[in-house]
Design an enzyme around this catalytic site. Structure first.
Site, PDB file in Angstrom:
ATOM      1  N   GLU A 180      72.489  47.173  29.451  1.00  0.00           N
ATOM      2  CA  GLU A 180      72.940  45.923  30.297  1.00  0.00           C
ATOM      3  C   GLU A 180      72.322  44.701  29.457  1.00  0.00           C
ATOM      4  O   GLU A 180      72.946  43.716  29.131  1.00  0.00           O
ATOM      5  CB  GLU A 180      72.499  45.818  31.637  1.00  0.00           C
ATOM      6  CG  GLU A 180      72.482  44.621  32.332  1.00  0.00           C
ATOM      7  CD  GLU A 180      71.224  44.246  33.310  1.00  0.00           C
ATOM      8  OE1 GLU A 180      70.519  43.310  32.946  1.00  0.00           O
ATOM      9  OE2 GLU A 180      70.975  45.406  34.213  1.00  0.00           O
TER      10      GLU A 180
ATOM     11  N   GLU B  11      64.420  43.566  22.173  1.00  0.00           N
ATOM     12  CA  GLU B  11      64.540  43.682  23.718  1.00  0.00           C
ATOM     13  C   GLU B  11      64.104  44.612  24.403  1.00  0.00           C
ATOM     14  O   GLU B  11      63.919  44.671  25.418  1.00  0.00           O
ATOM     15  CB  GLU B  11      66.276  43.700  23.779  1.00  0.00           C
ATOM     16  CG  GLU B  11      67.040  43.281  25.245  1.00  0.00           C
ATOM     17  CD  GLU B  11      66.604  41.657  25.515  1.00  0.00           C
ATOM     18  OE1 GLU B  11      66.363  41.508  26.760  1.00  0.00           O
ATOM     19  OE2 GLU B  11      66.184  40.955  24.774  1.00  0.00           O
TER      20      GLU B  11
END
Length: 970
Positions: free
Chosen positions: A72, A143
């Site tokens: 996501e 990330e």
């Protein structure tokens, strides 16, 4: 009870919609089997889209916990068509929009909104998430740090900790048992040790699971349905359909080993909680019969005769909630959560006994049709007269509904109980038995009495089996209290007609002005709903005069709410909301909802104020509650602590929470009894009434309040002297000066540090406001991209406007576990330095685009009465009274030149600017505490090191207050 059929039929698909909804809806299915709901709203200023993918954390591969959540995050980075990193977020932010996403157990939902004229390109960028995203190894590693930072933020949060403990106490082979957020360990360290490449696994997971036939898209546009359909067909046809089946996870998470258990857990915060849950038949299969909604309504009721009322009267509980919690198509839990007092903690067995006694009452009385019909009527009125909300929040729920409900109920979801079936409800009542219960009991008193630790959050707990017969003994020995079903709800509105507003006022007008009060009135000219918004701010000079007065005023407002609860709870259930709370200069009363019976509630509240008495038993409970709240301040997120210090430094007449806590320890009931008459003895009431109310009604309501409080033979209140009218003052920082405040994080166990870098700019002025806002718009995404995406300083990274009583500024807010506040502050300075050239090099076209985006944001229409009223009330409270603010600032924006923005930046914001006034609040977590001394030594000069906040504030000049005059001349 039959629900009125008000629906739109498109291509044979009927969609039930509210009778007050004039938007158009259309269901289409693309050639790749992607189901889409199109919404056309010609009145909207913002457009939005939400994509729900029927894959969530339950599908995480073994050994890669958090992969669905991590994916996501990664889809925001880049795509083949738009390869520049973060260009999606940049485009949307710079055009007045916002983006977000979430991952749940069986769904991942991506969504955005944006100014209407930029929707087409934004939608195309969004579509690329699901067509050809790019996931580089470098971006993946960065990330993972963001996901780890997000998890670090949650490690000391009791909500996250207790939820994971519930999951931990379930079958290991059921996905409910999993850890779903992910962290550095699960996404990098352990996979790497096994020779697993996370980037490859990420791409594999995407290809395996992201298929058009298990996605549902909602697109909310301003154009006609045909035009929106053309857009969607052109952009989303390329989403690949690999004909996946939506994964199902049959079987129950809990075996008999996980039922009939009593778990004692140690929370981070002060306070005791009791959480009882039962596995039940998921309501979703009988959602129109709403068994859990019915039971939640009764078990969670707070009126006389309810479980909560009994526990409250005994002094054992301060809050209770009941309803269906975690659920899927295959399993569900019904949960009752009770906030306990210290005395309640000592009577846990009695409380459980009373809970099961109330459940027995439900079994004995049977399922009542009149209660179901009343609940259905309340829900039907709520559905048909629902307020319009921002498009993005509206469509996120709809996209989730699309994968579960038939087309007809996409807009309705679970919100309309309509079929009375006692057998369905009775079945769930029977499932709420002692033999099915899972009891989670939280208290710091269990410290040192536990023998286990939950692995992901390290929550200490112990577990014991508890037999049905033991619980039956608790039921028998529980106090004999009068438990009964609620009375019929007198607050359900029956007059939903709209008043004919004779005055078509577009801004508030002062309708009444007396020595006692001032009434601002604004009839509803936009929303056509039978609702009203009512505010009364009691300006009491005594309320803010000392830490003692602030605490006593707080206790007074809480006691008022406490006394009103059993009566006014019915109003809340029926859609008439109320609140009494502290305000800047005293306390305020808020009423919001259906106007029909609003006056009845108002008169009750005012009567309670006029005849206020202190009940010693309730005082003791409230004092205990407030004390724990203050003691829990130290467990706040570090960035919240930094923002608190910033407010304490800037805002006059505010008191440190440590002083207020000290006041509490010596407080007795008689102190409140003596204080309240003095508090009310001098007051001025600022009133705002808006919505479906006629001017003479509004005046009559205020006149009634005056009569009760001021015009009684023995008046409770007298008017303020002119010299007593209150002002809100803000510290005036010195131009060219840097201010620093260094402080340990208040929770020694928290590794996270935080920085608030605040730049104070100006006193409310249209021409200056727009320059600061334009700078904020241009710099917002650049800040996020550099400090979070590139440098990975922390999950919480933001640039936000700040307005303290009309004094404007901007603040950088960053929380980090990887770097200390001194380093983060230097990175903010570096960012501002780099921003100089970015601003100068900005093309005229880019400047105009940003100006247009800001104009669109300002001209965005209010969605509902609450939104509109909040804006006007803020102007009234601050004393600025610029009801035409948006139009005036738009006029100023249209005349703004690029050079003026550059000059503004160089004068007030840039490093070394002559008129710059900056304040750095540095909060040090345990990991960076040893950096504080060297950081202090390295602060540049000229600077001021703030050691004593209150002493500093008292030594500084203050900005003038907009509330300097008690009687404004308009």
């Amino acid at each position: 009870m039959a629900v009125e059929k008000l629906s739109t039929t498109v291509d044979g698909a009927e969609i039930l919609k509210p009778r007050t909804d004039n938007r158009e809806y259309r269901k289409i299915v693309l050639k790749n089997s992607l189901q889409v709901l199109l919404i056309s709203d010609p009145d909207t200023d913002k457009c939005a889209a939400s994509m729900s993918v029927s894959i969530g954390s339950f599908s995480d591969p073994q050994g890669l916990e958090g992969l669905a959540h991590f994916l996501e995050h990664m889809l925001f980075y880049a795509s083949e068509k738009y390869p520049q990193e973060d260009s999606y977020s940049k485009y949307i932010t710079e055009h007045g929009g916002s983006t977000n996403a979430y991952t749940s157990s069986e769904e991942t939902n991506y969504h955005f909104d944006i100014n209407a004229d930029c929707f087409s390109e934004a939608l195309d960028r969004f579509a690329q998430f699901f067509i050809k995203p790019l996931m580089s190894a470098d971006a993946t590693m960065r990330e993972i740090k963001a996901v780890d930072s997000e998890n670090q933020k949650n490690l000391l949060s009791d909500g996250w900790r207790m939820r994971q403990l519930q999951k931990h106490l379930s079958k290991e082979d059921h996905p409910f048992h999993k850890f779903s957020t992910g962290n550095m360990d699960t996404l990098h360290v352990k996979p790497q040790a096994k020779g697993v490449d996370t980037t490859s696994e990420l791409i594999k997971f995407y290809k395996e699971h992201y298929s058009a036939n298990i996605m549902h898209l909602v697109v909310y546009g301003k154009e006609s349905l045909d035009k929106i359909q053309d857009l969607v067909e052109g952009m989303f046809q390329e989403v690949q359909n690999t004909n996946k089946t939506i994964p199902r996870f049959p079987g129950q998470p809990c075996t008999s080993d996980h039922l009939q258990i009593l778990v004692k857990a140690v929370p981070i915060k002060q306070g005791h909680k009791l959480n009882v849950s039962w596995p039940v038949t998921p309501s979703i299969h009988r959602y129109e019969e709403a068994p859990c909604r019915y039971l939640g309504h009764l078990i969670g009721h707070e009126g006389e005769g309810s479980l909560f009322h009994a526990l409250k009267t005994l002094g054992w509980a301060t809050g209770l909630g009941a309803g269906e919690g975690d659920w899927t198509l295959d399993y569900s839990f019904f949960t009752v959560s009770i906030d306990l007092t210290d005395a309640g903690h000592e009577h846990m067995q009695d409380i459980l006994g009373l809970l099961f006694k109330y459940i027995q009452l439900l079994q004995q009385t049977g399922v009542c049709q009149w209660i179901f019909d009343e609940l259905a009527a309340i829900c039907e009125t709520k559905f048909h007269y629902q307020d319009k909300t921002p498009p993005m929040s509206y469509i996120v729920d709809i996209a989730s509904n699309m994968q579960i409900f038939p087309t007809r109920d996409w807009l309705v979801g679970l919100s309309l109980p309509s079929k009375f079936n006692p057998a369905t409800i009775q079945k769930v009542v029977d499932e709420l038995s002692p033999s099915n219960a899972r009891i989670l009991w939280e208290s710091q008193k269990f410290e040192g009495q536990t023998d286990k630790n939950e692995p992901w959050y390290n929550t200490a707990y112990s577990l014991e089996k508890i037999s049905s017969s033991t619980i039956q003994e608790w039921v028998k020995s529980a106090p004999d209290v009068n438990l009964h079903l609620p009375a019929p709800n007198v607050f359900i509105p029956t007059d939903l007609s709209l008043k004919d507003a004779k005055d078509k006022e577009t801004v508030p007008v002062m309708l009444r002005n007396s020595p006692f009060s001032r009434l601002w009135y604004k009839p509803d000219t936009m929303f056509s709903k039978p609702k009203a918004y009512f505010k009364m701010d009691f300006n009491c000079p005594l309320a803010v005069s000392s830490p003692d007065a602030a605490v006593l005023t707080d206790i007074f407002t809480r006691l008022l709410m406490d006394y009103l609860n059993e009566y006014a709870y019915y109003a809340q259930v029926a859609g008439l909301h109320y609140g009494v709370s502290l305000s800047d200069n005293g306390f305020e009363l808020t009423l919001l909802g259906y106007n029909h019976k609003l006056r009845i509630l108002l008169e009750t509240v005012i009567e309670k104020i006029a005849n206020f008495e202190v009940k010693p038993d309730r005082f003791a409970v409230i004092k205990e509650t407030v004390t724990k709240e203050y003691q829990n301040y130290k467990y706040r997120q570090p960035y919240h602590q930094a923002m608190y210090y910033c407010s304490l430094i800037l805002q006059d007449q505010t008191w440190p929470w440590t002083e207020e806590l000290e006041v509490l320890s010596h407080l007795e009931a008689e102190d409140v009894a003596k204080f309240v008459p003095m508090l009310l003895s001098r007051t001025f009431i600022e009133c705002y009434i808006a919505g479906n109310v006629e001017g003479n009604e509004a005046e009559s309501m205020v006149k009634h309040v005056e009569d009760v409080l001021f015009n009684d033979p023995k008046p409770k209140c007298r008017p303020l002297f002119p010299s007593q009218h209150l002002t809100n003052r803000v510290v005036k920082l010195e131009e060219g000066m840097k201010y620093f405040y260094h402080q340990d994080g208040s929770n020694p166990s928290d590794e996270n540090s935080a920085l608030v870098h605040y730049i104070q700019v100006h006193r409310d002025d249209f021409a200056m406001n727009i320059k600061l806002q334009l700078f904020g718009l241009v710099a917002k995404q650049a800040t996020f991209h550099q400090l979070r995406t590139v440098e990975q300083l922390g999950y919480i990274t933001a640039l936000a406007q700040r307005n303290d009583s009309g004094i404007y500024g901007v603040q950088f807010i960053i929380q980090s576990s990887v770097k200390g506040p001194g380093h983060i502050d230097s990175r903010v300075e570096s960012l501002l330095k780099n921003f100089e050239s970015k601003l100068r090099e900005m093309s005229d076209e880019e400047f105009k685009s940003n100006v247009t985006a800001l104009i669109d944001m300002k001209l965005e229409k209010y969605k509902n009465l609450k939104e509109e009223s909040r804006f006007y009330w803020q102007e009234i409270q601050r004393g600025t009274l610029k009801f035409n603010r948006k139009e005036a600032e738009v006029t100023a924006l249209r005349q703004l030149q690029k050079q003026e923005l550059v000059d503004f930046f160089e004068e007030y914001i840039k490093i070394g600017a002559a008129r710059k006034k900056s304040l750095s609040i540095r909060v040090y977590g345990s990991q960076h505490l040893n950096e504080m001394a060297s950081d202090k030594n390295e602060v540049p000069s000229p600077c001021v090191e703030i050691e004593d906040i209150v002493g500093f504030r008292k030594s500084q000049p203050l900005h003038g207050s907009f509330r300097g005059c008690g009687q404004p001349k308009l």
